[in-house]
Design a protein around this motif. Structure first.
Motif, short mmCIF file in Angstrom:
data_model
loop_
_atom_site.label_atom_id
_atom_site.label_comp_id
_atom_site.label_asym_id
_atom_site.label_seq_id
_atom_site.Cartn_x
_atom_site.Cartn_y
_atom_site.Cartn_z
N ALA A 207 40.69 23.20 42.68
CA ALA A 207 41.45 24.45 42.72
C ALA A 207 41.54 25.07 41.33
O ALA A 207 41.38 26.28 41.16
CB ALA A 207 42.85 24.20 43.28
N MET A 208 41.79 24.23 40.32
CA MET A 208 41.86 24.73 38.95
C MET A 208 40.48 25.18 38.47
O MET A 208 40.35 26.19 37.78
CB MET A 208 42.42 23.64 38.03
N LEU A 209 39.45 24.42 38.86
CA LEU A 209 38.08 24.81 38.50
C LEU A 209 37.73 26.14 39.16
O LEU A 209 37.08 27.01 38.55
CB LEU A 209 37.09 23.73 38.94
N ARG A 210 38.18 26.31 40.42
CA ARG A 210 37.92 27.57 41.13
C ARG A 210 38.59 28.73 40.42
O ARG A 210 37.98 29.78 40.22
CB ARG A 210 38.44 27.47 42.56
N GLN A 211 39.84 28.56 40.05
CA GLN A 211 40.55 29.65 39.39
C GLN A 211 39.97 29.96 38.01
O GLN A 211 39.95 31.11 37.57
CB GLN A 211 42.04 29.34 39.29
N ALA A 212 39.51 28.91 37.32
CA ALA A 212 38.90 29.11 36.01
C ALA A 212 37.63 29.95 36.10
O ALA A 212 37.30 30.69 35.17
CB ALA A 212 38.58 27.77 35.36
N SER A 213 36.95 29.85 37.25
CA SER A 213 35.73 30.65 37.45
C SER A 213 36.04 31.94 38.22
O SER A 213 35.77 33.05 37.74
CB SER A 213 34.67 29.83 38.20
N TYR A 214 36.65 31.78 39.40
CA TYR A 214 36.96 32.93 40.25
C TYR A 214 37.92 33.91 39.58
O TYR A 214 37.67 35.12 39.53
CB TYR A 214 37.55 32.43 41.57
N GLY A 215 39.02 33.37 39.04
CA GLY A 215 40.01 34.24 38.41
C GLY A 215 39.48 34.94 37.17
O GLY A 215 39.77 36.12 36.93
N THR A 216 38.68 34.23 36.41
CA THR A 216 38.10 34.82 35.20
C THR A 216 37.19 35.99 35.53
O THR A 216 37.32 37.08 34.97
CB THR A 216 37.30 33.74 34.43
N ILE A 217 36.27 35.76 36.49
CA ILE A 217 35.31 36.81 36.86
C ILE A 217 36.01 37.95 37.58
O ILE A 217 35.72 39.13 37.33
CB ILE A 217 34.19 36.22 37.73
N LYS A 218 36.95 37.62 38.48
CA LYS A 218 37.63 38.63 39.29
C LYS A 218 38.36 39.66 38.42
O LYS A 218 38.13 40.87 38.55
CB LYS A 218 38.63 37.96 40.23
N ILE A 219 39.23 39.19 37.55
CA ILE A 219 40.02 40.10 36.73
C ILE A 219 39.15 40.80 35.68
O ILE A 219 39.28 42.01 35.45
CB ILE A 219 41.18 39.35 36.04
N GLY A 220 38.26 40.03 35.06
CA GLY A 220 37.38 40.63 34.05
C GLY A 220 36.49 41.71 34.62
O GLY A 220 36.34 42.79 34.04
N ALA A 221 35.90 41.42 35.80
CA ALA A 221 35.02 42.41 36.44
C ALA A 221 35.81 43.63 36.91
O ALA A 221 35.36 44.77 36.74
CB ALA A 221 34.29 41.76 37.61
N TYR A 222 36.99 43.40 37.47
CA TYR A 222 37.82 44.51 37.97
C TYR A 222 38.18 45.48 36.84
O TYR A 222 38.00 46.70 36.97
CB TYR A 222 39.09 43.95 38.61
N GLN A 223 38.68 44.93 35.74
CA GLN A 223 39.05 45.79 34.61
C GLN A 223 37.82 46.47 34.00
O GLN A 223 37.89 47.63 33.59
CB GLN A 223 39.78 44.96 33.54
N SER A 224 36.71 45.74 33.94
CA SER A 224 35.49 46.30 33.35
C SER A 224 34.92 47.43 34.20
O SER A 224 34.50 48.47 33.67
CB SER A 224 34.43 45.20 33.18
N PHE A 225 34.91 47.24 35.51
CA PHE A 225 34.41 48.29 36.41
C PHE A 225 35.26 49.56 36.28
O PHE A 225 34.73 50.68 36.29
CB PHE A 225 34.44 47.80 37.87
N LYS A 226 36.58 49.38 36.18
CA LYS A 226 37.46 50.54 36.04
C LYS A 226 37.18 51.30 34.75
O LYS A 226 37.14 52.54 34.74
CB LYS A 226 38.93 50.10 36.07
N ARG A 227 36.98 50.56 33.66
CA ARG A 227 36.72 51.21 32.37
C ARG A 227 35.33 51.85 32.31
O ARG A 227 35.11 52.76 31.52
CB ARG A 227 36.88 50.21 31.23
#
Length: 291
Positions: free
Chosen positions: A75-95
């Motif tokens: 679960a922690m490994l998932r969040q370290a990958s999923y959460g990192t990409i999810k938030i980073g990609a979301y903010q990057s796409f918006k900008r």
């Protein structure tokens, strides 16, 4: 491209891991509630838990306190990958689309959320499969995270690690496409109203709203995804349970009724609510760090 930076990726990953650790026992009870009562799987026919609190108590009594954290490593490994990409990609796409948060629209944010959710969840799917197996089977599933990864690969092949990836991507598209825009929209209107500034209280209320919206939108597909991922498919393609995600949805509806698709809703909401509160408050505080 000049507006893109690494901070949303790193801060998103750190905040996601923090939120996961704080709410994991609730997530485990949600999984146990969702997999029980299946007509097509003899191992999960019995209704062992009457609700979230009963599940928490029974798991502690029968399996020990540490069982509430079965599957925490993937679960922690998932969040370290999923959460990192999810938030980073979301903010990057918006900008990439607009330079200022004030220029963002609800439709644009939803599109960015759907896209970032699909990409991040597809990449992190193997950790999600392992987490659900370890949560559902508890102390029955022997061995550590790496050992169980190898076992799934040997018994089910690469497809086993990406079991339910389409459902995971669909769920992520719904959750991220609803939650992140809901948070941004609520926060924006609270600040513009003049009643609340960009404070912890604003972040708390906005994250509470987005958690409720995400739970309502995602629970049916979450039930189907959990059941699909938990069943074992052999290398020869045989499977005793559901033949496809649609088959799982229809079997669940016909055998257990429509509200079976909302099994585990209360713990799901109780998890998504605190999860989002911990996540967004942590994320907003990390954003204030001068680096």
């Amino acid at each position: 491209m000049s507006n893109l930076n690494w901070k949303p990726f790193v801060y998103g990953g750190l905040a996601s891991v923090t939120a996961e650790c704080g709410t994991f026992p609730i997530d485990l009870t949600k999984t146990r509630l969702q997999v029980q009562g299946q007509v097509g799987d003899s191992k999960y026919t019995e209704i062992r838990y009457r609700g979230m609190l009963h599940a928490l108590g029974r798991i502690c009594r029968e399996e020990g306190l540490l069982a509430l954290y079965s599957g925490i490593a993937p679960a922690m490994l998932r969040q370290a990958s999923y959460g990192t990409i999810k938030i980073g990609a979301y903010q990057s796409f918006k900008r990439l689309l607009v330079d200022s948060p004030e220029d963002e629209t609800l439709v644009m944010n939803m599109m960015c959320g759907v896209l970032s959710g699909v990409i991040s969840s597809s990449i992190a799917n193997p950790t999600d499969v392992l987490k659900i197996r370890m949560q559902a089977q508890g102390n029955v599933l022997q061995g550590g995270m790496i050992g169980n990864f190898i076992d799934i690969y040997q018994q089910e092949g690469t497809r086993g690690l990406w079991k339910g990836v389409s459902l995971t991507a669909q769920r992520a598209a719904i959750v991220v496409g609803v939650e992140l825009p809901a948070y941004d929209l609520t926060k924006k209107h609270l600040i513009l109203s003049g009643y609340m500034g960009d404070t912890v209280y604003t972040h708390f209320l906005s994250s509470f709203v987005c958690g409720l919206a995400g739970a309502l939108a995602s629970n049916p597909i979450d039930v189907v995804r959990t059941r699909m991922m938990n069943q074992r498919a052999l290398l020869d393609g045989t499977c005793a349970g559901y033949k496809s995600t649609l088959d799982c949805l229809l079997q669940t509806w016909r055998a257990e009724g429509f509200f079976a698709l909302y099994k585990g809703f209360f713990p799901n909401w109780l998890r998504l609510g605190p999860w989002n509160i911990i996540f967004f408050i942590t994320y907003e505080q990390l954003k204030k760090i001068e680096v």
